[in-house]
Motif scaffolding. Structure first.
Motif, short mmCIF file in Angstrom:
data_model
loop_
_atom_site.label_atom_id
_atom_site.label_comp_id
_atom_site.label_asym_id
_atom_site.label_seq_id
_atom_site.Cartn_x
_atom_site.Cartn_y
_atom_site.Cartn_z
N ARG A 1 12.71 -2.95 7.30
CA ARG A 1 12.41 -1.54 7.60
C ARG A 1 13.36 -1.10 8.69
N LEU B 1 -0.58 13.51 -4.06
CA LEU B 1 0.69 12.79 -4.08
C LEU B 1 1.84 13.73 -4.45
N GLY C 1 2.73 15.72 -1.58
CA GLY C 1 3.51 14.92 -0.63
C GLY C 1 4.97 14.81 -1.05
N ASN D 1 0.84 -1.20 0.00
CA ASN D 1 0.00 0.00 0.00
C ASN D 1 0.88 1.26 0.00
N ARG D 2 1.65 1.39 -1.05
CA ARG D 2 2.53 2.53 -1.22
C ARG D 2 2.54 2.95 -2.68
N CYS D 3 2.71 4.25 -2.88
CA CYS D 3 3.02 4.79 -4.20
C CYS D 3 4.53 4.78 -4.30
N LEU E 1 9.11 5.40 -1.38
CA LEU E 1 7.75 4.94 -1.16
C LEU E 1 6.97 6.00 -0.38
N PHE E 2 5.77 6.24 -0.82
CA PHE E 2 4.88 7.19 -0.16
C PHE E 2 3.57 6.50 0.17
N ASP E 3 2.90 7.00 1.20
CA ASP E 3 1.56 6.50 1.49
C ASP E 3 0.67 6.70 0.28
N GLU E 4 -0.36 5.89 0.19
CA GLU E 4 -1.34 6.06 -0.88
C GLU E 4 -2.01 7.42 -0.72
N HIS E 5 -2.36 8.03 -1.84
CA HIS E 5 -3.03 9.33 -1.83
C HIS E 5 -4.32 9.25 -2.63
N GLU E 6 -5.23 10.12 -2.28
CA GLU E 6 -6.54 10.16 -2.94
C GLU E 6 -6.47 10.70 -4.36
#
Length: 114
Positions: free
Chosen positions: A107, A50, A53, A5-7, A40-45
């Protein structure tokens, strides 16, 4: 294959970055094909969210990329904003990430790995 669950943002060095690295007098890679990081970034709407971010993290990303080539911060480019990131790297943004690795993910804080 597992979904994460990452961009994923990948960086490919542009001529401006390569020229900066050459100016340091360090050993250069034979090819620049494998250079540049993935972040890696959190998912965005939305794509706009994004990009915002990534913009917020531009300084940290640039400092990480600069530190690969020299730890002497006085040699790092002064401006460390999103415009500089785009000037030095081609960014590719993927809204989904997939893990094809067989080993478990590690991690750790970067400082702990040094």
């Amino acid at each position: 294959m597992k979904f994460i669950n990452r961009c994923v943002i990948t960086l490919k060095p542009k001529t401006e970055f390569i020229d900066w690295v050459k100016s340091l007098g360090v050993e250069l890679p034979e090819t620049w094909d494998f250079e540049g990081g993935a972040y890696l970034f959190d998912e965005h709407e939305s794509e706009e969210s994004l990009v915002d971010g990534v913009s917020e993290e531009a300084c940290a990303i640039l400092e990480n990329e600069f530190s690969v080539w020299t730890e002497d911060e006085e040699k790092w480019p002064y401006l460390r904003d999103f415009a500089t990131l785009e000037q030095l790297f081609t960014l590719h943004i993927a809204v989904a990430g997939f893990d094809l690795g067989k080993e478990p993910l590690l991690r750790a804080d970067v400082a702990d790995l040094i």
